[in-house]
Design a protein around this motif. Structure first.
Motif, PDB file in Angstrom:
ATOM      1  N   ASP A 242       0.661  -1.237  -0.028  1.00  0.00           N
ATOM      2  CA  ASP A 242      -0.128  -0.027  -0.030  1.00  0.00           C
ATOM      3  C   ASP A 242       0.916   1.242   0.158  1.00  0.00           C
ATOM      4  OD1 ASP A 242      -2.252  -1.515   0.183  1.00  0.00           O
ATOM      5  OD2 ASP A 242      -2.508  -1.320   2.331  1.00  0.00           O
ATOM      6  N   ALA A 243       0.465   2.442  -0.759  1.00  0.00           N
ATOM      7  CA  ALA A 243       1.054   3.664  -0.671  1.00  0.00           C
ATOM      8  C   ALA A 243       0.604   4.455   0.560  1.00  0.00           C
ATOM      9  CB  ALA A 243       0.868   4.421  -1.943  1.00  0.00           C
ATOM     10  N   THR A 244       1.391   5.337   1.163  1.00  0.00           N
ATOM     11  CA  THR A 244       1.287   6.016   2.235  1.00  0.00           C
ATOM     12  C   THR A 244       0.392   7.309   1.676  1.00  0.00           C
ATOM     13  OG1 THR A 244       3.210   7.521   2.055  1.00  0.00           O
ATOM     14  CG2 THR A 244       3.396   5.458   3.450  1.00  0.00           C
ATOM     15  N   ALA A 245      -0.576   7.869   2.730  1.00  0.00           N
ATOM     16  CA  ALA A 245      -1.248   9.052   2.170  1.00  0.00           C
ATOM     17  C   ALA A 245      -0.328  10.236   2.011  1.00  0.00           C
ATOM     18  CB  ALA A 245      -2.262   9.215   3.523  1.00  0.00           C
ATOM     19  N   GLY A 246      -0.900  10.994   1.208  1.00  0.00           N
ATOM     20  CA  GLY A 246      -0.280  12.141   1.153  1.00  0.00           C
ATOM     21  C   GLY A 246      -0.258  13.208   2.227  1.00  0.00           C
ATOM     22  N   GLY A 247       0.700  13.955   2.600  1.00  0.00           N
ATOM     23  CA  GLY A 247       0.266  14.769   3.707  1.00  0.00           C
ATOM     24  C   GLY A 247      -0.497  15.978   3.549  1.00  0.00           C
ATOM     25  N   GLY A 304      -2.850  34.416   5.123  1.00  0.00           N
ATOM     26  CA  GLY A 304      -1.989  33.703   4.349  1.00  0.00           C
ATOM     27  C   GLY A 304      -2.727  32.619   3.632  1.00  0.00           C
ATOM     28  N   ASP A 305      -2.362  32.122   2.415  1.00  0.00           N
ATOM     29  CA  ASP A 305      -2.985  31.044   1.562  1.00  0.00           C
ATOM     30  C   ASP A 305      -2.600  29.675   2.450  1.00  0.00           C
ATOM     31  OD1 ASP A 305      -3.950  32.827   0.019  1.00  0.00           O
ATOM     32  OD2 ASP A 305      -2.393  32.652  -1.435  1.00  0.00           O
ATOM     33  N   GLY A 306      -3.487  28.831   2.337  1.00  0.00           N
ATOM     34  CA  GLY A 306      -3.450  27.568   3.046  1.00  0.00           C
ATOM     35  C   GLY A 306      -2.136  26.728   1.846  1.00  0.00           C
ATOM     36  N   GLY A 307      -1.576  25.863   2.665  1.00  0.00           N
ATOM     37  CA  GLY A 307      -0.743  25.169   1.745  1.00  0.00           C
ATOM     38  C   GLY A 307      -1.214  23.791   0.911  1.00  0.00           C
ATOM     39  N   ALA A 308      -0.958  23.438  -0.209  1.00  0.00           N
ATOM     40  CA  ALA A 308      -1.541  22.402  -0.995  1.00  0.00           C
ATOM     41  C   ALA A 308      -1.183  21.067  -0.245  1.00  0.00           C
ATOM     42  CB  ALA A 308      -1.087  22.288  -2.334  1.00  0.00           C
ATOM     43  N   GLY A 309      -2.355  20.209  -0.329  1.00  0.00           N
ATOM     44  CA  GLY A 309      -2.194  18.749   0.171  1.00  0.00           C
ATOM     45  C   GLY A 309      -1.215  18.093  -0.783  1.00  0.00           C
ATOM     46  N   SER A 310      -0.393  17.197  -0.320  1.00  0.00           N
ATOM     47  CA  SER A 310       0.244  16.307  -1.123  1.00  0.00           C
ATOM     48  C   SER A 310      -0.608  15.273  -1.973  1.00  0.00           C
ATOM     49  CB  SER A 310       1.452  15.748  -0.562  1.00  0.00           C
ATOM     50  OG  SER A 310       2.189  14.566  -1.311  1.00  0.00           O
ATOM     51  N   ASP A 311      -0.292  15.027  -3.115  1.00  0.00           N
ATOM     52  CA  ASP A 311      -1.091  13.768  -4.073  1.00  0.00           C
ATOM     53  C   ASP A 311      -0.457  12.623  -3.464  1.00  0.00           C
ATOM     54  OD1 ASP A 311      -2.037  15.841  -5.550  1.00  0.00           O
ATOM     55  OD2 ASP A 311      -0.614  15.650  -7.251  1.00  0.00           O
ATOM     56  N   GLY A 312      -1.559  11.655  -3.424  1.00  0.00           N
ATOM     57  CA  GLY A 312      -1.335  10.247  -2.820  1.00  0.00           C
ATOM     58  C   GLY A 312      -0.311   9.574  -3.961  1.00  0.00           C
ATOM     59  N   ALA A 313       0.237   8.651  -3.305  1.00  0.00           N
ATOM     60  CA  ALA A 313       1.157   7.795  -4.497  1.00  0.00           C
ATOM     61  C   ALA A 313       0.592   6.669  -4.715  1.00  0.00           C
ATOM     62  CB  ALA A 313       2.494   7.454  -3.801  1.00  0.00           C
ATOM     63  N   ASP A 314       0.725   5.890  -5.981  1.00  0.00           N
ATOM     64  CA  ASP A 314       0.169   4.857  -6.460  1.00  0.00           C
ATOM     65  C   ASP A 314       0.599   3.596  -5.530  1.00  0.00           C
ATOM     66  OD1 ASP A 314      -0.567   6.194  -8.468  1.00  0.00           O
ATOM     67  OD2 ASP A 314       1.027   5.758  -9.987  1.00  0.00           O
TER      68      ASP A 314
END
Length: 628
Positions: A242-247, A304-314
């Motif tokens: 399983d891939a880990t979740a994006g931060g 301030g603008d919120g940071g972007a969430g990271s994409d989940g990996a395959d």
């Protein structure tokens, strides 16, 4: 206020006028009770026999002289002829009416007044006043004198006012508040780790062939044919990781609040009227508009603008299952010895194919960070901090503005960060193929043949690995809220005031306090910005000036705090509610209660009310020109 009044002529004499010096305004005012004349010069004397100033006239002004004997008037209207030693003079105009005729500024007709600056005249130094005038009642000139003014002290502001003297376009302004610092943007989420691929199942062996039947020796020793062995089962592929979740993205930080604006003038300290001032006296003179403004509030910083969430990996792909082994062939029978030996062996079964490994789950996308909250706008400063000094007097003749500063605008909330995208699920591994069953041995016969061995069964294919689940997209971060402020002005005064501008002849732009106030306006025109509290306004007499009152919020005259306006002129004066009305707003008039109600949003319900005293009409159309 101290006034010095000199009178010339007598009632019924055909020419009768006064000249008044106002110590507060520094102006002379000529009032004609009988007759008309062109005022050319005023002459000043301290009453002694020596010349203490410069009284030399240029050649072009020689006709302004007061040489020789002059007509001296006493307070009873009696005249004598005397020679006066003059110390100084003030030229008002050249002799002759010119092309302007009686429209000349210095020409004063019966019943008219003319006001002009006295320059550096000091009534305590010069008590004797001479008048040089021409075109008197359309004829000759006069040289008249009054040696003893009537002095009158009548200061409604008392003997110790807090005085604000403004001239020549002077601006008094409180310092503006500093702008708030913008918030910092949030950092992006940490990167997701991809799942590892599963390993394929390893290859397996085929089954061994059976042995043929034999007959050896004499007498012969017979051995029956044997079956082929089964092929080995295929090995399963391992599951993909399983891939880990994006931060998650980090939140943006909040904007800082704007700084407060300062008060322009402090007439009364917050701890009380410790200077013993009796009132506030504002004198506006000169040729350009004078102003007192409170300091503007600083703008709030943006969030301030919120940071972007990271994409989940395959997710990792599942491993392929290996193929099952083939079954061994059965041994052959022999041609003699009976059925047991003549029969061939059975073929071995093919091995089952290995199962494919399951695909790994992909990582979920990280949530976007929330935007930071915009900072509040700073409070605006008052023009005047008046405390317990409620009495305010405004005099002079030059346009004057007294307003609080602009309230700082709230900062914009930061944008929420974008959500991360879920990764792609890993594919399941392919199933291994089942092995092929072994062939039966062949019989060899003389006489009755033995039976053929049965063919081996094909191995079963392995199961295909299950596809992993796609990762869920993260949610967008919430936008920050704007700072709590509006683009409005603070009240001009910190505390309740009673403003008397009846003697002021310039245009006045003013607001009160956020408490109950009263105003009496002069003849130069007025723009009044409404504030909170129940406020009473007395406009100038009908038609004397154009006056406007501006409302920027319904609660400035609604509920238990209703404003009243006396002397409102339906043809010349205006009520401005344009900044708070919608397209279908409406109004109504009740002549019995003198109440003007205003429906700001067109819902057939009154949102504010104003009492208009002195108006007597039942025709709503009379108000057609009353709104700006």
């Amino acid at each position: 206020m101290t006034t010095y009044t000199w009178q010339f002529g007598a009632e019924g004499s055909g020419v009768y006028f006064s000249i008044v010096y106002d110590s507060e305004t520094g102006n002379f005012t000529v009032n004609s009770f009988e007759g008309s004349f062109d005022l050319n010069a005023l002459w000043f004397s301290n009453g002694d026999k020596t010349v203490d100033g410069d009284t030399t006239l240029v050649k072009s002004d020689s006709s302004l002289n007061m040489n020789g004997s002059n007509t001296v008037w006493d307070d009873e209207g009696n005249a004598t002829s005397e020679k006066v030693v003059w110390d100084d003079y003030l030229k008002v105009s050249s002799t002759g009416l010119g092309s302007a005729g009686e429209a000349k500024t210095s020409f004063v007709s019966e019943g008219e007044s003319y006001t002009f600056s006295a320059g550096d005249f000091d009534p305590e130094e010069f008590g004797t006043l001479g008048v040089r005038a021409t075109s008197v009642n359309g004829g000759d000139g006069l040289k008249w004198v009054d040696s003893a003014p009537v002095i009158s002290t009548n200061n409604p502001w008392g003997d110790n006012p807090f005085s604000i003297n403004l001239s020549g376009g002077q601006l008094l302004s409180g310092a503006a508040g500093v702008a708030g610092v913008d918030g910092s943007p949030g950092g992006a989420g940490t990167t997701s780790v991809a799942g590892t691929d599963g390993t394929d199942g390893s290859a397996v062996g085929d089954g061994t062939d059976g042995t043929n039947a034999t007959a050896t020796g004499s007498p012969p020793v017979r051995v029956a044919a044997t079956d082929g062995t089964d092929g080995a089962a295929g090995i399963d592929g391992t599951d993909g990781g399983d891939a880990t979740a994006g931060g998650d993205g980090q939140n943006g930080t909040d904007g800082q609040a704007g700084g407060d604006g300062d008060t322009a003038m402090v007439a009364d300290a917050l701890d009380g009227n410790d200077q013993g001032y009796t009132a506030i006296l504002i004198n506006s003179i000169g040729s350009a508009t004078n102003s007192i403004y409170g300091g503007d509030g600083g703008a709030g910083g943006d969030g301030g603008d919120g940071g972007a969430g990271s994409d989940g990996a395959d997710g990792g792909a599942g491993g392929d299952g290996s193929d099952g082994g083939d079954g061994g062939d059965g041994g052959n029978g022999i041609g003699s010895g009976g059925t047991v030996y003549q029969s061939s062996g059975d073929g071995g079964d093919g091995g089952v194919g290995g199962d494919g490994g399951d695909g790994g789950d992909s990582g979920a996308g990280g949530d976007g960070g929330d935007g930071g909250v915009g900072g509040d706008g700073g409070d605006a400063g008052h023009a005047i901090q008046n405390g317990d000094l409620s009495d305010v007097f405004i005099i002079g003749n030059t346009d004057l503005v007294i307003l609080g500063g602009l309230i700082g605008t709230g900062g914009d909330g930061g944008d929420g960060g974008d959500a991360g995208i879920g990764g792609t699920a890993g594919d399941g591994g392919d199933a291994g193929i089942g092995g092929t069953g072994g062939d039966a041995g062949t019989k060899v016969g003389s006489g009755t043949s033995g039976t053929d061995g049965a063919d081996g069964v094909d191995g079963t294919n392995g199961d295909v690995g299950v596809v992993g689940a796609d990762g869920v997209a993260g949610t967008d971060g919430a936008d920050g809220s704007g700072g709590d402020a509006y683009l409005l002005r603070a009240a001009a005064f910190s505390d309740s005031v009673d403003v008397d501008a009846s003697a002021f002849t310039g245009q006045l732009t003013i607001s009160g306090s956020d408490f109950d106030d009263s105003f009496i306006f002069g003849t130069g025109g007025t723009i009044a910005y409404a504030t909170l509290g129940s406020d009473d306004y007395v406009f100038s007499a009908e038609g004397a000036a154009d006056e406007t009152i501006i409302y920027t919020a319904a609660d400035q005259s609604s509920g238990g705090s209703i404003d009243s306006i006396d002397n409102f002129d339906l043809l010349h004066d205006k009520i401005d509610v344009s900044s708070i009305t919608e397209s279908d707003w409406d109004y109504a008039w009740d002549n019995s209660s003198k109440s003007l109600t205003i429906d700001l949003d067109g819902d057939a319900s009154a949102d504010m009310a104003i009492t208009l005293l002195g108006i007597n009409t039942t025709d709503i159309n009379d108000f057609a020109l009353a709104f700006a």
